[in-house]
Scaffold this motif. Structure first.
Motif, mmCIF file in Angstrom:
data_model
loop_
_atom_site.group_PDB
_atom_site.id
_atom_site.type_symbol
_atom_site.label_atom_id
_atom_site.label_comp_id
_atom_site.label_asym_id
_atom_site.label_seq_id
_atom_site.Cartn_x
_atom_site.Cartn_y
_atom_site.Cartn_z
ATOM 1 N N LEU A 1 0.777 -1.250 0.060
ATOM 2 C CA LEU A 1 0.117 -0.082 0.040
ATOM 3 C C LEU A 1 1.010 1.211 0.053
ATOM 4 O O LEU A 1 0.243 2.358 -0.524
ATOM 5 C CB LEU A 1 -0.835 0.118 1.248
ATOM 6 C CG LEU A 1 -1.995 -0.994 1.103
ATOM 7 C CD1 LEU A 1 -2.664 -0.950 2.536
ATOM 8 C CD2 LEU A 1 -2.974 -0.946 -0.025
ATOM 9 N N TYR A 2 2.196 1.294 0.540
ATOM 10 C CA TYR A 2 2.916 2.352 0.535
ATOM 11 C C TYR A 2 3.700 2.510 -0.814
ATOM 12 O O TYR A 2 4.114 3.539 -0.955
ATOM 13 C CB TYR A 2 3.719 2.293 1.822
ATOM 14 C CG TYR A 2 4.813 3.538 1.788
ATOM 15 C CD1 TYR A 2 4.089 4.650 1.953
ATOM 16 C CD2 TYR A 2 6.059 3.404 1.631
ATOM 17 C CE1 TYR A 2 5.030 5.844 2.348
ATOM 18 C CE2 TYR A 2 6.894 4.561 1.767
ATOM 19 C CZ TYR A 2 6.310 5.896 2.075
ATOM 20 O OH TYR A 2 7.147 6.802 1.776
ATOM 21 N N ALA A 3 3.907 1.297 -1.522
ATOM 22 C CA ALA A 3 4.999 1.564 -2.667
ATOM 23 C C ALA A 3 4.445 2.456 -3.745
ATOM 24 O O ALA A 3 5.095 3.286 -4.214
ATOM 25 C CB ALA A 3 4.486 0.081 -3.338
ATOM 26 N N THR A 4 3.007 2.803 -3.907
ATOM 27 C CA THR A 4 2.632 3.640 -4.875
ATOM 28 C C THR A 4 3.020 5.171 -4.295
ATOM 29 O O THR A 4 2.843 6.116 -5.026
ATOM 30 C CB THR A 4 0.995 3.577 -5.021
ATOM 31 O OG1 THR A 4 0.456 3.510 -3.682
ATOM 32 C CG2 THR A 4 0.880 2.215 -5.597
ATOM 33 N N ILE B 1 5.712 6.204 -3.454
ATOM 34 C CA ILE B 1 7.022 6.939 -3.954
ATOM 35 C C ILE B 1 7.237 7.334 -5.237
ATOM 36 O O ILE B 1 7.969 7.922 -5.683
ATOM 37 C CB ILE B 1 8.346 5.950 -3.382
ATOM 38 C CG1 ILE B 1 7.959 4.638 -4.254
ATOM 39 C CG2 ILE B 1 8.286 5.715 -2.167
ATOM 40 C CD1 ILE B 1 9.219 3.961 -4.544
ATOM 41 N N LEU B 2 6.170 7.088 -5.912
ATOM 42 C CA LEU B 2 5.910 7.376 -7.657
ATOM 43 C C LEU B 2 5.861 8.961 -7.710
ATOM 44 O O LEU B 2 5.234 9.584 -6.790
ATOM 45 C CB LEU B 2 4.952 6.700 -8.218
ATOM 46 C CG LEU B 2 5.134 5.117 -8.178
ATOM 47 C CD1 LEU B 2 3.937 4.576 -8.586
ATOM 48 C CD2 LEU B 2 6.406 4.612 -8.663
ATOM 49 N N LEU C 1 -5.391 9.940 -3.849
ATOM 50 C CA LEU C 1 -5.445 8.782 -2.985
ATOM 51 C C LEU C 1 -4.584 7.665 -3.015
ATOM 52 O O LEU C 1 -3.775 7.183 -2.142
ATOM 53 C CB LEU C 1 -6.918 8.270 -2.922
ATOM 54 C CG LEU C 1 -7.818 9.039 -1.977
ATOM 55 C CD1 LEU C 1 -9.189 8.378 -1.975
ATOM 56 C CD2 LEU C 1 -7.450 9.409 -0.479
ATOM 57 N N TRP C 2 -4.535 7.141 -4.316
ATOM 58 C CA TRP C 2 -3.755 5.930 -4.561
ATOM 59 C C TRP C 2 -2.332 6.041 -4.435
ATOM 60 O O TRP C 2 -1.718 5.165 -3.807
ATOM 61 C CB TRP C 2 -3.896 5.646 -6.161
ATOM 62 C CG TRP C 2 -3.351 4.397 -6.501
ATOM 63 C CD1 TRP C 2 -3.609 3.105 -6.149
ATOM 64 C CD2 TRP C 2 -2.094 4.246 -7.506
ATOM 65 N NE1 TRP C 2 -2.645 2.399 -6.845
ATOM 66 C CE2 TRP C 2 -1.887 2.697 -7.629
ATOM 67 C CE3 TRP C 2 -1.436 5.365 -8.236
ATOM 68 C CZ2 TRP C 2 -0.857 2.489 -8.596
ATOM 69 C CZ3 TRP C 2 -0.453 4.684 -9.114
ATOM 70 C CH2 TRP C 2 -0.258 3.413 -9.310
ATOM 71 N N VAL D 1 -1.957 7.672 0.283
ATOM 72 C CA VAL D 1 -2.493 7.081 1.776
ATOM 73 C C VAL D 1 -1.244 6.470 2.362
ATOM 74 O O VAL D 1 -1.327 6.471 3.567
ATOM 75 C CB VAL D 1 -3.745 6.246 1.559
ATOM 76 C CG1 VAL D 1 -4.785 6.960 0.946
ATOM 77 C CG2 VAL D 1 -3.399 5.303 0.550
#
Lengths: 303, 281
Positions: free
Chosen positions: A128-131, A133-134, A180-181, A184
């Protein structure tokens, strides 16, 4: 005699050393202070100064007192329309995105905490956290394709025909979704680690007193999250008022998606630069951000 | 026994829910990857398919051949240089400064530090135009230095490192100074190794912030060759309008480096988030 000479010599040496020593701390500070002066203090003062001029990035700025501010605050003028339209869109974004970006992570954190298997919990958290850092450009391109009217996954999978670039509300829905994506994760980690730091004994005591899960959440979890909630709310609001990338890249460059930051960008670096006007808008936005932060901080402190 | 059963059921439900959510969470990324391997003609002709029938690396090859309007290889290199040097310089400059504020006695220590903290309240938007003028005045626009220098004056990292230093025993300093070491030696030989955990946090955060920054590089470097991955990506939409496969290939190229960094430094990132939000570890 000789003894005396040596002792004065010593004193001289230690004085010299002392002088050097007194100077050393400033050597450590110097590299930062140079950049701090040039890129933090000076631009703040100069930015405020420019807002009182008619600077156009070409000719030297001429002082014109409150002209820019008066123009912005004179309802009906072009500048006033631009600024307040920008402010309205910024508000729309902030008022919808910020509560979601605080409460969705809160719910996720509570759910994650309830998972007892630590490995699984960490795995879900990582995903859930990976996105988060984009970059905003990456995220917007991914969503533009995902929500593409003809070839996007969304429309084809759900067998619908929604044009997310077709009207304002749908565009904002898309912008908030991609926010949100990609947003969060951070707050979720903050909340999860504060929930984890609540002593287990307190939960057990509450359970013995007959408090159910909902009760425990409102009586125990929520109060102990007061500080991280304030933090994420304030950073969220600051981020919301500064929003630029998401509507700039997804909503198109002109239209009903212009936020104040986009207006500043257009006025300062567009085809006919009005840096004075742009600066006045920045100062007004800055004041609003400052006021909002102070109010939130005070409200949270009182409670 | 009954409670036990209830416990397992609720755990199973929770895990299922989170698994589904995480699966959905990854769908946009997967769709990006899949599209990047589809031939552009196939996309334009056949429209949507979930799993591509023909797989090609052409999109990636043509991407790195385009050195005019979208020199992606150059953007990657620029981003890498800017992010790495920002990160290293910020670590060095901030830790020197934090060390002085935390451990050295000099006139105005507290006053100066309070002033630094006060400037953290300044909304960054006010400084945008003046910084643009300063960099232009130094003739540094359209260079990579323009993307590095303005961020070296930041205060937040100094605050973080200074807080961390209060946890490092002061006896280390005294011992070293009595042994005749100067402050320089003390800092580089003894204190710096102690600070590694917090410096990792600062370094990684700075790296990602530099990599992901959009507005500033968009303004200050406008030549295609001087863009970063993030600011470059914001202008490619028009270039690859009819080549969605290539467009997604660029997007993949922009996402993969940070995702790889993420795999290796997750621990520090997560610790950094807790630290910057002002909580104890």
């Amino acid at each position: 005699m000789i003894v005396r000479e040596i002792s004065t010599n010593n004193i001289n040496q230690s004085n010299k050393k002392k002088g050097l020593k007194a100077f050393t701390p400033y050597l450590f500070l110097l590299p930062h202070l140079i950049f701090f002066a040039i890129f933090v203090v000076y631009p703040f003062l100069y930015g405020i100064y420019i807002s009182f001029t008619n600077f156009d990035l070409m000719n030297s700025p001429k002082f014109c007192f409150f002209d820019n501010y008066i123009k912005i605050l004179t309802f009906g003028s072009k500048y006033s329309k631009d600024f307040f339209a920008g402010l309205l869109h910024t508000f729309i974004y902030t008022v919808t995105a910020v509560p979601l970006i605080v409460f969705v992570p809160l719910i996720l954190a509570v759910l994650l905490y309830a998972i007892k298997n630590e490995k699984l919990r960490n795995f879900f958290q990582s995903i859930l956290y990976a996105t988060s850092i984009l970059s905003v450009s990456t995220v917007v391109l991914i969503f533009t394709w995902l929500l593409d009217r003809d070839n996007g996954l969304f429309n084809n999978l759900f067998m619908v025909d929604i044009n997310f670039k077709g009207n304002e509300i749908l565009t904002w829905v898309a912008i908030i979704s991609l926010t949100l994506w990609s947003g969060v994760g951070g707050n979720m980690i903050i909340f999860l680690s504060s929930i984890s730091s609540i002593p287990k004994s307190q939960y057990e005591a509450a359970s013995l007193d007959g408090a159910n899960a909902v009760n425990r959440f409102f009586r125990l979890t929520l109060p102990s999250l007061r500080f991280p909630l304030t933090f994420s709310l304030i950073t969220g609001v600051i981020g919301g008022f500064n929003v630029f990338g998401q509507p700039f890249l997804f909503g198109g460059k002109v239209g009903s998606y212009e936020t104040v930051m986009m207006e500043v960008y257009e006025y300062a670096f567009g085809s006919s630069p009005m840096a004075g006007m742009a600066s006045a808008m920045s100062v007004l936005l800055g004041l609003i951000i400052l006021a909002a932060s102070v109010v939130q901080f005070k409200l949270m402190k009182e409670k | 026994m009954k409670k036990n059963k209830k416990y397992y059921i609720s755990q199973a439900l929770l895990i299922t829910f989170m698994a589904i959510l995480c699966f959905l969470w990854m769908v946009p990324l997967v769709y990006m990857f899949l599209t990047s391997f589809r031939p552009n003609d196939d996309i334009n002709l056949n429209g949507f398919v979930l799993f591509p029938k023909v797989i090609t690396f052409d999109n990636y090859i043509s991407l790195f051949k385009n050195t005019q309007s979208a020199p992606v290889g150059k953007w990657l290199l620029n981003s890498l240089i800017v992010s790495l040097s920002s990160s290293l310089l910020t670590v060095l400059i901030s830790s020197l400064s934090a060390f002085a504020y935390a451990r050295m006695r000099f006139k105005g220590n507290k006053l100066l530090f309070s002033f630094l903290l006060l400037t953290m309240m300044i909304p960054s938007v006010i400084s945008l135009i003046p910084n643009f003028l300063t960099i232009k005045g130094m003739h540094l626009n359209e260079t990579l230095l323009a993307l590095i220098l303005p961020f070296l004056g930041g205060v937040a990292n100094i605050f973080l490192i200074r807080q961390f230093l209060y946890g490092v025993p002061k006896e280390l300093d005294e011992a070293a100074l009595i042994d005749g070491a100067g402050y320089g030696k003390l800092f580089f030989r003894i204190i710096l190794p102690q600070m590694v955990p917090i410096l990792m946090v600062v370094g990684i955060n700075t790296f990602l912030a530099a990599w992901n920054d959009l507005l500033w590089p968009l303004i200050i470097n406008q030549d295609a060759a001087n863009r970063t991955m993030t600011s470059g990506l914001s202008v490619v939409q028009g270039i690859f309008d009819d080549e969605k496969g290539t467009l997604m290939a660029v997007t993949v190229v922009s996402a993969v480096p940070v995702l790889v960094v993420y795999l290796f430094v997750q621990k520090y990132l997560i610790r950094g988030i807790s630290l910057t939000s002002g909580m104890k570890e």
